[in-house]
Design a protein around this motif. Structure first.
Motif, PDB file in Angstrom:
ATOM      1  N   ASP A 135      -5.332   6.222  -5.243  1.00 36.82           N
ATOM      2  CA  ASP A 135      -5.398   4.776  -5.095  1.00 36.82           C
ATOM      3  C   ASP A 135      -6.254   4.222  -6.237  1.00 36.82           C
ATOM      4  OD1 ASP A 135      -5.999   2.144  -4.394  1.00 36.82           O
ATOM      5  OD2 ASP A 135      -6.250   2.594  -2.267  1.00 36.82           O
ATOM      6  N   PRO A 136      -5.695   3.385  -7.108  1.00 37.75           N
ATOM      7  CA  PRO A 136      -6.478   2.877  -8.238  1.00 37.75           C
ATOM      8  C   PRO A 136      -7.635   1.975  -7.817  1.00 37.75           C
ATOM      9  CG  PRO A 136      -4.359   1.763  -8.104  1.00 37.75           C
ATOM     10  CD  PRO A 136      -4.311   2.884  -7.121  1.00 37.75           C
ATOM     11  N   VAL A 137      -7.609   1.461  -6.609  1.00 36.11           N
ATOM     12  CA  VAL A 137      -8.702   0.601  -6.136  1.00 36.11           C
ATOM     13  C   VAL A 137      -9.900   1.430  -5.696  1.00 36.11           C
ATOM     14  CG1 VAL A 137      -9.393  -1.100  -4.397  1.00 36.11           C
ATOM     15  CG2 VAL A 137      -7.138  -1.255  -5.468  1.00 36.11           C
ATOM     16  N   GLY A 153       1.663   7.488  -4.866  1.00 39.57           N
ATOM     17  CA  GLY A 153       1.827   6.084  -4.526  1.00 39.57           C
ATOM     18  C   GLY A 153       2.363   5.318  -5.716  1.00 39.57           C
ATOM     19  N   TRP A 154       3.238   4.366  -5.445  1.00 38.51           N
ATOM     20  CA  TRP A 154       3.789   3.537  -6.520  1.00 38.51           C
ATOM     21  C   TRP A 154       2.839   2.386  -6.770  1.00 38.51           C
ATOM     22  CZ3 TRP A 154       5.303  -1.535  -7.246  1.00 38.51           C
ATOM     23  CH2 TRP A 154       6.121  -1.784  -8.369  1.00 38.51           C
ATOM     24  N   VAL A 155       2.470   2.194  -8.033  1.00 40.99           N
ATOM     25  CA  VAL A 155       1.529   1.130  -8.381  1.00 40.99           C
ATOM     26  C   VAL A 155       2.038   0.340  -9.573  1.00 40.99           C
ATOM     27  CG1 VAL A 155      -0.483   2.349  -7.457  1.00 40.99           C
ATOM     28  CG2 VAL A 155       0.170   2.687  -9.846  1.00 40.99           C
ATOM     29  N   SER A 156       1.560  -0.883  -9.665  1.00 36.13           N
ATOM     30  CA  SER A 156       1.944  -1.773 -10.749  1.00 36.13           C
ATOM     31  C   SER A 156       0.704  -2.481 -11.269  1.00 36.13           C
ATOM     32  CB  SER A 156       2.960  -2.805 -10.250  1.00 36.13           C
ATOM     33  OG  SER A 156       3.258  -3.752 -11.258  1.00 36.13           O
ATOM     34  N   SER A 157       0.673  -2.660 -12.581  1.00 33.02           N
ATOM     35  CA  SER A 157      -0.448  -3.374 -13.208  1.00 33.02           C
ATOM     36  C   SER A 157       0.029  -3.921 -14.543  1.00 33.02           C
ATOM     37  CB  SER A 157      -1.636  -2.432 -13.414  1.00 33.02           C
ATOM     38  OG  SER A 157      -1.314  -1.434 -14.376  1.00 33.02           O
ATOM     39  N   THR A 209       0.864  -1.162   0.000  1.00 31.94           N
ATOM     40  CA  THR A 209       0.000   0.000   0.000  1.00 31.94           C
ATOM     41  C   THR A 209       0.908   1.221   0.000  1.00 31.94           C
ATOM     42  OG1 THR A 209      -1.913   1.089   1.009  1.00 31.94           O
ATOM     43  CG2 THR A 209      -0.283   0.157   2.523  1.00 31.94           C
ATOM     44  N   ASN A 210       0.319   2.408   0.020  1.00 34.20           N
ATOM     45  CA  ASN A 210       1.106   3.633  -0.090  1.00 34.20           C
ATOM     46  C   ASN A 210       0.551   4.732   0.794  1.00 34.20           C
ATOM     47  OD1 ASN A 210       3.051   3.411  -2.661  1.00 34.20           O
ATOM     48  ND2 ASN A 210       1.120   2.421  -3.216  1.00 34.20           N
ATOM     49  N   CYS A 211       1.402   5.714   1.058  1.00 29.88           N
ATOM     50  CA  CYS A 211       0.957   6.959   1.664  1.00 29.88           C
ATOM     51  C   CYS A 211       1.818   8.086   1.113  1.00 29.88           C
ATOM     52  CB  CYS A 211       1.023   6.913   3.188  1.00 29.88           C
ATOM     53  SG  CYS A 211       2.683   6.669   3.876  1.00 29.88           S
ATOM     54  N   GLY A 212       1.304   9.291   1.191  1.00 24.52           N
ATOM     55  CA  GLY A 212       2.034  10.425   0.653  1.00 24.52           C
ATOM     56  C   GLY A 212       1.300  11.031  -0.531  1.00 24.52           C
ATOM     57  N   PRO A 253      -7.496   9.861  -2.933  1.00 25.54           N
ATOM     58  CA  PRO A 253      -6.074  10.174  -2.718  1.00 25.54           C
ATOM     59  C   PRO A 253      -5.471   9.217  -1.696  1.00 25.54           C
ATOM     60  CG  PRO A 253      -7.413  12.171  -2.633  1.00 25.54           C
ATOM     61  CD  PRO A 253      -8.373  11.003  -2.625  1.00 25.54           C
ATOM     62  N   TRP A 254      -4.194   8.980  -1.801  1.00 28.40           N
ATOM     63  CA  TRP A 254      -3.530   8.134  -0.814  1.00 28.40           C
ATOM     64  C   TRP A 254      -3.543   8.820   0.559  1.00 28.40           C
ATOM     65  CZ3 TRP A 254      -2.554   3.363  -2.321  1.00 28.40           C
ATOM     66  CH2 TRP A 254      -2.316   3.103  -3.676  1.00 28.40           C
ATOM     67  N   PRO A 255      -3.489   8.066   1.642  1.00 26.31           N
ATOM     68  CA  PRO A 255      -3.378   8.692   2.965  1.00 26.31           C
ATOM     69  C   PRO A 255      -2.142   9.600   3.023  1.00 26.31           C
ATOM     70  CG  PRO A 255      -3.771   6.325   3.161  1.00 26.31           C
ATOM     71  CD  PRO A 255      -3.497   6.591   1.720  1.00 26.31           C
ATOM     72  N   ALA A 256      -2.242  10.658   3.801  1.00 22.47           N
ATOM     73  CA  ALA A 256      -1.123  11.588   3.936  1.00 22.47           C
ATOM     74  C   ALA A 256       0.083  10.876   4.553  1.00 22.47           C
ATOM     75  CB  ALA A 256      -1.533  12.764   4.802  1.00 22.47           C
ATOM     76  N   LEU A 257       1.259  11.345   4.196  1.00 23.51           N
ATOM     77  CA  LEU A 257       2.489  10.792   4.755  1.00 23.51           C
ATOM     78  C   LEU A 257       2.590  11.231   6.209  1.00 23.51           C
ATOM     79  CD1 LEU A 257       5.151   9.267   4.178  1.00 23.51           C
ATOM     80  CD2 LEU A 257       6.144  11.453   3.469  1.00 23.51           C
ATOM     81  N   PRO A 258       2.549  10.301   7.170  1.00 24.71           N
ATOM     82  CA  PRO A 258       2.577  10.677   8.587  1.00 24.71           C
ATOM     83  C   PRO A 258       3.844  11.442   8.965  1.00 24.71           C
ATOM     84  CG  PRO A 258       1.891   8.396   8.320  1.00 24.71           C
ATOM     85  CD  PRO A 258       2.403   8.847   6.987  1.00 24.71           C
TER      86      PRO A 258
END
Length: 224
Positions: free
Chosen positions: A93-95, A79-83, A73-76, A99-104
């Motif tokens: 998030d392609p799912v 996000g890096w994704v592969s397909s 998964t990713n945050c920030g 937007p991806w969760p913020a980078l803590p």
């Protein structure tokens, strides 16, 4: 196995003697910081739980059509994704389409301090790939080359079950070092080592209080 416990020609020196952190030089621009993340492990654990609740772990597909053994998964900001269409960074998030969760903040601070300790004083990550390795999961040799700015290092945080980090050269056929990574270790590689091939050997069955039978790996990058 040539691990990084102060053998196999690796040079070690105390970084913060009072915390037990030591630095091991792996190659020009690449260092291992033993136990660097331990003081923040509780806060990082909570952050990982929050990220996974918002963007659950999933097994992505490679361009060749294979299911990756590592759940991600990713945050920030990105996000890096592969397909099947390839590898890329996405701001959503392609799912879920969200937007991806913020980078803590705890991850940002950890990454910046680790980068600084490794000699990279101006580091500002905007993406974090969160990997979950289950027993048997592995990551084949590859290079992180989907980012725009190769002057920014990669910061990799190991948590949970120990793993064997495979650290190669600038060519896939170059000799690969096998480095034992423990809970709390951080590897930083940039400069002349930024595009080295690297991977993770198949995870052995074990248990750790942080994540049970799993290894959690945070890989922080500057994607934009």
């Amino acid at each position: 196995m040539a691990d990084a416990a102060g053998v196999a020609g690796l040079r070690s020196r105390d970084l913060f003697a009072e915390s037990g952190v030591a630095r091991y030089d792996l190659a020009p621009g690449a260092v291992l910081l033993r136990g660097f993340a331990l003081e923040r492990e509780a806060a990082v654990a909570r952050a990982v739980e929050d990220i996974a609740a918002a963007a659950p772990f999933r097994h992505m597909e490679t361009p060749g059509g294979f299911r990756m053994s590592v759940a991600m998964t990713n945050c920030g900001r990105y996000g890096w994704v592969s397909s099947a269409s390839g590898y890329r960074y996405s701001d959503r998030d392609p799912v879920s389409g969200a937007p991806w969760p913020a980078l803590p903040v705890v991850m940002q601070e950890l990454a910046r301090e680790a980068a600084s300790a490794a000699g990279f004083s101006e580091y500002s990550p905007d993406a974090c790939l969160v990997n979950r390795y289950e027993p048997g999961a592995r990551l084949t040799l590859h290079r992180d080359k989907d980012e725009r700015d190769f002057t920014q290092p990669i910061v990799s945080v190991s948590l949970g079950v120990p793993a064997t980090f495979l650290f190669g050269g600038l060519k896939r056929k170059d000799r690969v070092s096998r480095i034992a990574l423990e809970h709390g270790d951080v590897v930083v590689f940039g400069g002349p080592s930024r595009l080295r091939y690297h991977g993770v050997a198949a995870l052995k069955s074990a248990q750790h209080p942080f994540a049970g039978p799993n290894r959690i790996n945070l890989t922080l990058r500057r994607a934009s």
